[in-house]
Enzyme design. Structure first.
Site, PDB file in Angstrom:
ATOM      1  N   ARG A  54       0.811  -1.229   0.000  1.00 59.35           N
ATOM      2  CA  ARG A  54       0.000   0.000   0.000  1.00 59.35           C
ATOM      3  C   ARG A  54       0.844   1.280   0.000  1.00 59.35           C
ATOM      4  NH1 ARG A  54      -3.061  -3.054   3.362  1.00 59.35           N
ATOM      5  NH2 ARG A  54      -1.286  -4.425   3.261  1.00 59.35           N
ATOM      6  N   THR A  55       1.958   1.290   0.740  1.00 58.07           N
ATOM      7  CA  THR A  55       2.676   2.561   0.836  1.00 58.07           C
ATOM      8  C   THR A  55       3.259   2.968  -0.517  1.00 58.07           C
ATOM      9  OG1 THR A  55       3.189   2.061   3.139  1.00 58.07           O
ATOM     10  CG2 THR A  55       4.477   3.801   2.105  1.00 58.07           C
ATOM     11  N   LYS A  82      23.969  -6.763  -7.928  1.00 57.85           N
ATOM     12  CA  LYS A  82      25.313  -6.874  -8.512  1.00 57.85           C
ATOM     13  C   LYS A  82      26.343  -6.179  -7.629  1.00 57.85           C
ATOM     14  CE  LYS A  82      23.473  -6.633 -13.235  1.00 57.85           C
ATOM     15  NZ  LYS A  82      23.380  -5.763 -14.420  1.00 57.85           N
ATOM     16  N   ARG A 104      11.982   3.591   1.431  1.00 56.67           N
ATOM     17  CA  ARG A 104      11.735   2.607   2.501  1.00 56.67           C
ATOM     18  C   ARG A 104      12.954   1.710   2.625  1.00 56.67           C
ATOM     19  NH1 ARG A 104       6.443  -0.981   3.711  1.00 56.67           N
ATOM     20  NH2 ARG A 104       5.849   1.055   4.526  1.00 56.67           N
ATOM     21  N   HIS A 132       7.601   6.299  10.373  1.00 57.35           N
ATOM     22  CA  HIS A 132       6.781   6.148   9.155  1.00 57.35           C
ATOM     23  C   HIS A 132       5.825   7.344   9.173  1.00 57.35           C
ATOM     24  CE1 HIS A 132       4.620   4.488   5.903  1.00 57.35           C
ATOM     25  NE2 HIS A 132       4.295   3.311   6.372  1.00 57.35           N
TER      26      HIS A 132
END
Ligand code: NCD
Length: 316
Positions: A54-55, A82, A104, A132
């Site tokens: 959702r975020t 990599k 995030r 948050h």
């Protein structure tokens, strides 16, 4: 406001202004064509090193409804595999022309570190156990607007139930809810409460039964197994017996009480009741409000923030 890293960066006036702007965004979202040119020509990059449904989609919808261009970076399918460093990743994306990074990461402090490596704005979309901030803003928006309030939670009691210790949502919510005057009660086993809880200005309770009939808001949290050491609870059945919302407990809620959850829900653990059976559930309203609030945050950071500019951008 250049960055949004923590709720602690926001004054009460800042919070109230963002929620007022979100009202305007909610009005836009109700239009047949929910799109305005306010951030045309701006680029918002979502950079997620941790899973999200959702975020990430909420920020991307918010950016698109304001006509910003969007870029999506997902660590799982990137050159991180990599061996590329976080700093090189950010500098690479910056070189493509990014105005705001929405970040995030599983480690606390990463969004703050990124501000050192780019001239773009950085918005914290969740860092470790830490913060948050847009979740706290959308939760506050949901509660105030559900109760017909604007800028205060004075006289309202909010119980936050579950895994507080590992929850950036709880830390962010507690900061905003208490500063707006709410009484906050944390309901959790002692092993899922932070050690320094005495300094937080909140009450605690050791079972959901102590609070369920008294509070204005019951805010349920997920057990964040990915962030915890083993052995913090005796077992899930024991946990659910004291901390889950069951149909029997839901019948004890005050008629006006709201039930909230940031998602994702663990049905059968903290949510034994089906939220669609609860008249007070605001769980999907939180998701809808998340888009409005993130539009307000993006507009405040990238669009200038003045109401006059908003009117021009929105009505152009
Ligand atoms: C939360 C998160 O990621 O912190 N979810 C969300 O953003 N809506 C809560 C959680 O993961 O349980």
């Amino acid at each position: 406001m250049k960055h949004l890293l923590s709720t602690h960066d926001l004054s009460i006036d800042n919070i109230v202004a963002i929620l007022d702007t979100a009202d305007h965004m909610t009005e836009i979202n109700a239009r047949p064509v929910a799109k305005v040119p306010a951030l045309r020509g701006r680029t918002v990059a979502s950079v997620f090193f941790e899973d999200s449904t959702r975020t990430r989609l909420s920020f991307e919808s918010a950016a698109k409804r304001l006509s910003a261009d969007t870029m999506t970076f997902s660590a799982a399918s990137s050159s991180v595999n990599k061996g590329e460093s976080l700093r090189d990743t950010i500098e690479t994306l910056s070189a493509m022309g990014v105005d705001a990074f929405v970040v995030r990461h599983k480690s606390s402090g990463v969004p703050a570190a990124i501000t050192q490596w780019t001239g773009a704005s950085v918005i914290n979309a969740g860092d470790g156990w830490h913060q948050h901030p847009t979740q706290a803003l959308l939760d506050t928006y949901t509660i105030t607007r559900s109760f017909g309030l604007k800028d205060s939670l004075q006289g309202r009691s909010i119980a936050i139930v579950g895994d507080i210790k590992h929850s950036r949502v709880a830390r962010s919510d507690i900061d905003v809810f208490t500063r707006l005057g709410a009484e906050v009660i944390l309901v959790a086993p002692p092993t899922l409460l932070p050690h320094n809880i005495a300094t937080w200005g909140v009450k605690t309770a050791s079972s959901i039964d102590e609070v369920v009939g008294k509070v204005d808001v019951l805010y349920m949290l997920r057990m964040q197994f990915e962030r915890m050491d083993s052995g913090v609870i005796p077992g899930l059945a024991e946990y659910s017996s004291r901390f889950a919302l069951t149909p029997a407990r839901a019948r004890l809620l005050s008629p006006h009480a709201l039930v909230m959850h940031p998602g994702p829900m663990n049905r059968g653990i903290e949510m034994v009741v089906d939220p669609s059976d609860l008249p007070g559930s605001r769980i999907l309203q939180q998701v809808a409000n998340g888009v409005s609030v993130r539009m307000a945050v993006l507009f405040t950071i990238l669009g200038g923030g003045a109401t006059a500019t908003l009117q021009q951008g929105v009505d152009a």
